[in-house]
Write an enzyme that holds these catalytic residues in place. Structure first.
Site, mmCIF file in Angstrom:
data_model
loop_
_atom_site.group_PDB
_atom_site.id
_atom_site.type_symbol
_atom_site.label_atom_id
_atom_site.label_comp_id
_atom_site.label_asym_id
_atom_site.label_seq_id
_atom_site.Cartn_x
_atom_site.Cartn_y
_atom_site.Cartn_z
ATOM 1 N N ARG A 253 0.811 3.812 -3.236
ATOM 2 C CA ARG A 253 0.191 5.119 -2.968
ATOM 3 C C ARG A 253 1.237 6.201 -2.726
ATOM 4 O O ARG A 253 1.151 7.297 -3.288
ATOM 5 C CB ARG A 253 -0.757 5.031 -1.765
ATOM 6 C CG ARG A 253 -1.873 4.028 -1.964
ATOM 7 C CD ARG A 253 -2.883 4.054 -0.826
ATOM 8 N NE ARG A 253 -3.648 2.812 -0.785
ATOM 9 C CZ ARG A 253 -4.904 2.711 -0.368
ATOM 10 N NH1 ARG A 253 -5.546 3.774 0.061
ATOM 11 N NH2 ARG A 253 -5.531 1.554 -0.343
ATOM 12 N N ASP B 26 -5.261 -9.786 -8.126
ATOM 13 C CA ASP B 26 -5.580 -8.905 -9.257
ATOM 14 C C ASP B 26 -4.384 -8.242 -9.930
ATOM 15 O O ASP B 26 -4.111 -8.428 -11.121
ATOM 16 C CB ASP B 26 -6.596 -7.835 -8.817
ATOM 17 C CG ASP B 26 -6.235 -7.125 -7.502
ATOM 18 O OD1 ASP B 26 -5.220 -7.480 -6.900
ATOM 19 O OD2 ASP B 26 -6.980 -6.208 -7.087
ATOM 20 N N GLU C 90 -11.919 0.973 -10.297
ATOM 21 C CA GLU C 90 -11.585 0.062 -11.404
ATOM 22 C C GLU C 90 -12.450 0.232 -12.648
ATOM 23 O O GLU C 90 -11.937 0.202 -13.775
ATOM 24 C CB GLU C 90 -11.613 -1.399 -10.933
ATOM 25 C CG GLU C 90 -10.502 -1.780 -9.965
ATOM 26 C CD GLU C 90 -10.718 -1.274 -8.551
ATOM 27 O OE1 GLU C 90 -11.880 -0.926 -8.211
ATOM 28 O OE2 GLU C 90 -9.747 -1.211 -7.770
ATOM 29 N N GLU D 232 0.824 -1.210 0.000
ATOM 30 C CA GLU D 232 0.000 0.000 0.000
ATOM 31 C C GLU D 232 0.856 1.258 0.000
ATOM 32 O O GLU D 232 0.541 2.237 -0.679
ATOM 33 C CB GLU D 232 -0.957 0.011 1.207
ATOM 34 C CG GLU D 232 -1.954 -1.139 1.247
ATOM 35 C CD GLU D 232 -3.053 -1.041 0.183
ATOM 36 O OE1 GLU D 232 -3.047 -0.073 -0.605
ATOM 37 O OE2 GLU D 232 -3.902 -1.960 0.134
#
Ligand code: DMJ
Length: 666
Positions: A301, A430, A565, A297
């Site tokens: 980010r 994903d 998404e 993360e």
């Protein structure tokens, strides 16, 4: 409809008798799985000794009860039950409770190993008081509202919404118990939409001189300003805004939203806001903190956000900060297998897996490569790239894949996949697939192992996970668990149409674009078929012939976290096809975010129930990716300038931060 079940269990003697009286309510307002029960149990025991005690009086009543005929007893029980049910149905606090139960607050991360967010000032109870008392007619309207999936529909043809009918005056704030919608903005955007349709129609006839998308771009900028207003006022320098309680949540304590949003402000040309944020980065942001951060993360980010802002602005402040955080994250790779730990203490320079496992998720360890590779290129320090390339090389060779599909977990000691046999393109896997393609593009399409893995995985998807729903034959990507197919699809999977389209644009087979278009339609329907026009976190597709609707949503999956998404994929599809329907779908979604998630005092909130337009039930949290990704992709979707972050020059990381395709590699 009532279901009434009376069970008597007088198996031995009447004296040891218990009556189980059960009333089930299965009204057509609710999905079939939702049945609330009221149980009433009457028991009795005869002693045969006279006295006037409470116990005796109870027994005397019991004798009288037994003297009644069965019909009389049942009639009384039925009446009592009916009264109970009516009482419950009309008692707002009880219905609130059941509504609350209907939405299981599933605090999910995208990957199982996400740390807990420390909430500050949880004041939702106070806020649950309506700001505008409901009129009886509104209550009735709410009670009469029927839920359930409508047939396939294009919401562009369905103007208006239940909330629209509730406007009572120019300045009225409609509340759905907690959240507030600024009706003035809603009316303005609806008007813009109407104007927009007119303009497009005229344009098609070749008569318009107007810039077609200017209003939509401005609407995105408005949305950003509104989100920023809340963040600035109530959460400045903190990780996440809690817009309902006008407070904030801390995750890493590093100003996550502010950093995630830097390049969005630059792209949207919000100069004042950008300058304020930059000042905070230069004067307040310090990574020298005794704090545990999640490697994945914070890479996508923070490191990704700083690197892209450096590229857009040329300001070395952001590169220096990127190098600082990148270096502090490196201890994560000190593991026996070189597969990184999920967590790093950036102050102490130590790393560790979560308390309950030595596994990392596959998506986490294979979706940090674009950022660390770019950091090496910019700093000429090869250590960053070497660490992440090694992970890819190891995963490339691992046993346990099925037709190129990877399991969801990998062990940091052994370096082997764990929890074998489970395959998804959703949470925990994903972005593995996304980064195979994007690393290949970033590096100038030379690293053939990445391309091979990507192409093989797509074959695996087609063979094992791709199915059609009933009755409308929507193409969807399900999951596989030990050979058993499940028609479950996370909203997260909606990155796939965009990734497929990007691959086709970069020379991969045209059939990838065809599949991208089919999946794009499905992702759009995940919004259009919901009563709020917003997608739930997870859907289940119907596959049986004769199904009434294509999509089912379980009670625990009805939340919407303002995820990007679908908008991301709409952006890619529009860029490559120029088909205006993708913009119109995006415009529709933006309007629904404004309608159901906008908080009038500033910010947007995740919601718990996309199936209830009158009570979407805000979660009081604005994820940083709403500013970092969702709004950025909206803006790029509506922009007519293909050179604004050309997809021949930039590749977006999985948090929508654009990084350059390496120039020497082209
Ligand atoms: C973001 O942090 C990234 O897009 C990630 O790849 C998936 N989850 C969120 C957005 O949904």
């Amino acid at each position: 409809m009532f279901h009434i079940v009376i069970n008597s269990c007088c198996a031995r003697t009447p004296e040891h008798c218990a009556y189980d009286f059960t009333v089930g309510w299965a009204g057509d307002m609710n999905p079939p799985s939702r049945t609330d029960f009221v149980s009433l149990t009457l028991t009795g025991q005869e002693s045969g000794i006279y006295n006037n005690s409470k116990q005796w009086r109870r027994q005397s009543c019991w004798r009288k009860w037994k003297l009644l005929s069965r019909l009389q007893r049942n009639l009384i029980l039925f009446t009592v039950a009916l009264m109970l049910v009516c009482g419950i149905a009309t008692n707002p606090s009880v219905t609130e409770h059941f509504r609350g139960l209907a939405v299981v607050a599933k605090e999910e991360g995208d990957h199982a190993l996400k740390p807990v967010i420390h909430e500050v000032q949880p004041e939702l109870d106070k806020l649950n008081r309506p700001l505008v008392p409901e009129s009886p007619s509104e209550k009735q309207k709410r009670a009469a509202h029927k839920r359930g999936p409508p047939g396939l529909q294009n919401r562009l043809q369905k103007k208006g919404n239940v909330s629209d009918t509730q406007v009572e005056g120019e300045k009225t704030l409609v509340n759905w118990r907690v959240a507030m919608i600024d009706q003035a903005t809603e009316r303005r955007t609806a008007k813009e939409a109407a104007n927009k349709v007119d303009v497009s129609e005229v344009e098609q006839e070749g008569h318009s001189h107007k810039e077609p998308e200017v209003d939509r771009l401005e609407a995105v900028r408005d949305a950003f300003r509104h989100a920023w207003k809340g963040y600035k006022e109530f959460a400045w320098g903190k990780d996440e805004l809690r817009p309902m309680s006008k407070s904030y949540g801390e995750w890493f304590g590093l100003g996550l939203t502010l950093i995630d949003a830097l390049d969005t402000m630059w792209i949207l040309n919000l100069k004042k806001e950008f300058e304020e944020a930059k000042t905070w980065v230069s004067t307040e942001l310090s990574f020298d903190k005794d704090v545990d951060v999640n490697l994945f993360e914070s890479t996508i980010r923070i490191l990704g956000g700083l690197l892209s802002t450096y590229h857009l602005t040329g300001d070395t402040l952001f590169l220096d900060k990127a190098k600082d955080i990148g270096t502090r994250l490196m201890p994560a790779f000190n593991t026996p297998s070189k597969i990184p730990y999920s967590d790093v203490n950036i102050g102490k320079g130590t790393a560790h897996p979560p308390r309950w496992t030595s596994d990392s998720t596959v998506a986490e360890v294979t979706s940090i490569q674009l950022e660390f590779r770019e950091l090496s290129r910019l700093t000429q320090d090869t250590r960053y790239q070497a660490a992440v390339d090694e992970v890819m090389q190891k995963v490339h060779k691992l046993e346990g894949k099925q037709d190129g599909l990877v399991p969801m977990f990998i062990n940091t000691n052994s370096g082997q996949f764990t929890h074998l046999g489970m395959f998804t393109l959703g949470a925990r896997a994903d972005s593995y697939y996304e980064y195979l393609l994007k690393q290949w593009i970033q590096g100038g399409k030379k690293e053939t192992a990445l391309l091979e893995d990507y192409l093989q995985a797509l074959e695996g998807v087609k063979k094992n996970l791709l199915k059609k729903s009933s009755p409308n034959r929507l193409t969807f990507v399900g999951e596989l668990s030990h050979g058993r197919f499940s028609p479950k699809m996370d909203h997260l999977v909606c990155f796939l149409p965009g990734t497929l389209a990007l691959g086709a644009h970069h020379g991969l087979p045209a059939e990838h674009m065809e599949l991208a278009k089919q999946l794009m339609e499905t992702c759009y329907q995940m919004y259009a078929q919901m009563e709020t026009g917003l997608s739930p976190e997870i859907v289940h597709f119907n596959m049986h012939e004769g199904s009434i609707g294509d999509v089912d949503v379980k009670l625990a999956d009805r939340h919407n976290l303002l995820r990007p998404e679908t908008v991301e994929s709409l952006f890619y599809l529009y860029r490559f096809t120029k088909d205006r329907k993708y913009r119109d779908w995006g415009w529709e979604i933006l309007q629904n975010f404004n309608k159901y998630t906008k908080v009038s005092t500033g910010g947007y909130t995740s919601i718990n129930n996309v199936r209830d337009p009158e009570y979407p039930n805000p979660r009081d949290k604005m994820e940083s990716f709403f500013l970092g990704e969702t709004l950025k992709y909206f803006y790029l979707l509506f922009s007519d300038d293909p050179e604004l972050l050309s997809l021949d020059k930039y590749v977006f990381n999985t948090e929508a931060h654009p990084l350059p395709i390496w120039p020497t590699a082209q």
